[in-house]
Scaffold this motif. Structure first.
Motif, short mmCIF file in Angstrom:
data_model
loop_
_atom_site.label_atom_id
_atom_site.label_comp_id
_atom_site.label_asym_id
_atom_site.label_seq_id
_atom_site.Cartn_x
_atom_site.Cartn_y
_atom_site.Cartn_z
N ALA A 167 0.87 -1.17 0.00
CA ALA A 167 0.00 0.00 0.00
C ALA A 167 0.91 1.23 0.00
N ASP A 168 0.35 2.37 -0.45
CA ASP A 168 1.16 3.59 -0.39
C ASP A 168 0.68 4.48 0.75
N ARG A 197 4.06 -4.48 2.85
CA ARG A 197 4.74 -3.25 3.28
C ARG A 197 3.93 -2.04 2.85
N VAL A 198 4.21 -0.92 3.50
CA VAL A 198 3.65 0.38 3.12
C VAL A 198 4.80 1.25 2.63
N VAL A 199 4.61 1.88 1.47
CA VAL A 199 5.69 2.70 0.88
C VAL A 199 5.22 4.14 0.74
N GLU A 200 6.17 5.04 0.68
CA GLU A 200 5.85 6.45 0.49
C GLU A 200 5.42 6.70 -0.96
N GLY A 201 4.58 7.71 -1.17
CA GLY A 201 4.19 8.09 -2.52
C GLY A 201 2.74 7.80 -2.81
N ASN A 202 2.39 7.85 -4.13
CA ASN A 202 1.01 7.66 -4.57
C ASN A 202 1.04 6.84 -5.86
N PHE A 203 0.57 5.58 -5.80
CA PHE A 203 0.60 4.70 -6.97
C PHE A 203 -0.14 5.30 -8.16
N LEU A 204 -1.20 6.06 -7.89
CA LEU A 204 -2.03 6.58 -8.98
C LEU A 204 -1.31 7.68 -9.77
N GLU A 205 -0.21 8.17 -9.26
CA GLU A 205 0.57 9.18 -9.98
C GLU A 205 1.74 8.55 -10.75
N ASP A 206 1.83 7.22 -10.73
CA ASP A 206 2.91 6.49 -11.39
C ASP A 206 2.31 5.64 -12.51
N GLU A 207 2.64 5.94 -13.78
CA GLU A 207 2.07 5.23 -14.92
C GLU A 207 2.33 3.73 -14.87
N ARG A 208 3.42 3.31 -14.23
CA ARG A 208 3.76 1.89 -14.17
C ARG A 208 2.92 1.14 -13.13
N LEU A 209 2.42 1.85 -12.14
CA LEU A 209 1.73 1.20 -11.03
C LEU A 209 0.22 1.47 -11.00
N ALA A 210 -0.22 2.53 -11.64
CA ALA A 210 -1.62 2.96 -11.49
C ALA A 210 -2.61 1.89 -11.96
N ALA A 211 -2.29 1.20 -13.06
CA ALA A 211 -3.25 0.23 -13.61
C ALA A 211 -3.47 -0.95 -12.68
N GLY A 212 -2.50 -1.26 -11.83
CA GLY A 212 -2.63 -2.39 -10.92
C GLY A 212 -3.05 -2.01 -9.52
N ALA A 213 -3.50 -0.76 -9.34
CA ALA A 213 -3.82 -0.28 -7.99
C ALA A 213 -5.31 -0.13 -7.78
N ILE A 214 -5.75 -0.29 -6.52
CA ILE A 214 -7.12 0.04 -6.11
C ILE A 214 -7.07 1.40 -5.42
N ASN A 215 -7.93 2.29 -5.86
CA ASN A 215 -7.99 3.62 -5.27
C ASN A 215 -8.32 3.54 -3.79
#
Length: 274
Positions: A167-168, A197-215
């Motif tokens: 999670a971010d 784990r929990v990581v810093e940042g926002n997956f939805l702002e990363d083109e590589r990660l956004a498609a695999g993320a739940i808002n």
């Protein structure tokens, strides 16, 4: 919301709740299932999306479950789910037989906020005789009105529970390619997730990660539980532990063997801390 443990997530699930769990190949949270057993949960109604495996079997064996709706309960290569089979033979649980497309269709109806959705492939099968809540209607768009279609009611679980890699800090959860968890998170009243784990940042702002993320809009609470899917696999993080599941399948053939397994793998201090 970040909670301190899987046990804190399980504490939010009341007895009798309808709980959706993904299959063994799509990120179930075994950590939450074990925490529900430690909480002595009772009367849970499980929805296997669309089939059920290890987490469902241990919850049934521990007496947490009153009803299961799914299209199968299996341990895969390790064979039949022993505690499910024993509970079914003893009449201790209600089983609502379904099919994989039917379960997905009912969840998709809840996801879209409509009362029902149509499905065609059930017509001609025996399963309709056991599901009076599924209605066969004439297709209203057919010119002669003689084209039957099955209408399935929307299914809204009280909780979706699953495990993810991370999670971010904004509360988004990254699933990768396994999308069943997105469907049940969208359809459910609440989604509780364990992550590695929990990581810093926002997956939805990363083109590589956004498609695999739940808002984060669809996620109510997250807790870190390392190896929280074990013994099933988690993406590229770790593989399926076939030896562990085979050992469980042998132990859970008997009531005494299952109780010994619970004492060792769920209630022992080392298991609680894992």
């Amino acid at each position: 919301m970040l909670l301190p443990s899987a046990d804190a997530l399980a504490a939010r699930i009341p007895d009798g709740a309808l709980v959706a769990i993904p299959p063994d190949n799509s990120l179930p949270s075994v950590a939450i299932a074990k925490a529900l057993i430690r909480r002595r949960a009772r009367g849970l109604r499980l929805l296997g999306v669309p089939v059920s495996g290890f987490a469902t079997d241990i919850l049934i064996g521990a007496g947490c479950v009153a009803e299961v709706e799914t299209s199968a309960v299996s341990l895969g290569e390790a064979g039949f789910a022993p505690r499910f089979s024993a509970a079914l033979k003893a009449g201790r649980i209600v089983v609502r037989d379904a099919t994989c497309p039917a379960i997905h269709t009912m969840l998709q109806a809840a996801e879209k906020g409509v009362p029902f959705m149509p499905l065609r492939g059930l017509i001609g099968s025996d399963i309709l005789a056991n599901r009076p809540d599924w209605k066969v209607m004439p297709n209203p768009f057919a010119e002669d009105g003689a084209d039957p279609i099955v209408l399935l009611p929307a299914k809204q679980p009280d909780f979706a529970i699953f495990h993810a890699a991370m999670a971010d800090s904004a509360g988004n959860v990254w699933l990768g390619r396994r999308r069943e968890c997105a469907t049940i998170a969208h359809a459910s009243k609440a989604a509780l997730v364990t992550v590695e784990r929990v990581v810093e940042g926002n997956f939805l702002e990363d083109e590589r990660l956004a498609a695999g993320a739940i808002n984060a809009t669809y996620i109510d609470a997250v807790a870190v539980a390392q190896r929280g899917a074990h013994p099933v696999a988690l993406l590229d993080e770790y593989g399926f532990d076939a030896a562990y599941v085979a050992d469980y399948a042998r132990a859970a053939k008997t009531d005494d063997g299952f109780r010994a397994w619970l004492d060792r793998e769920v209630f022992a201090p080392k298991a609680v801390a894992a």
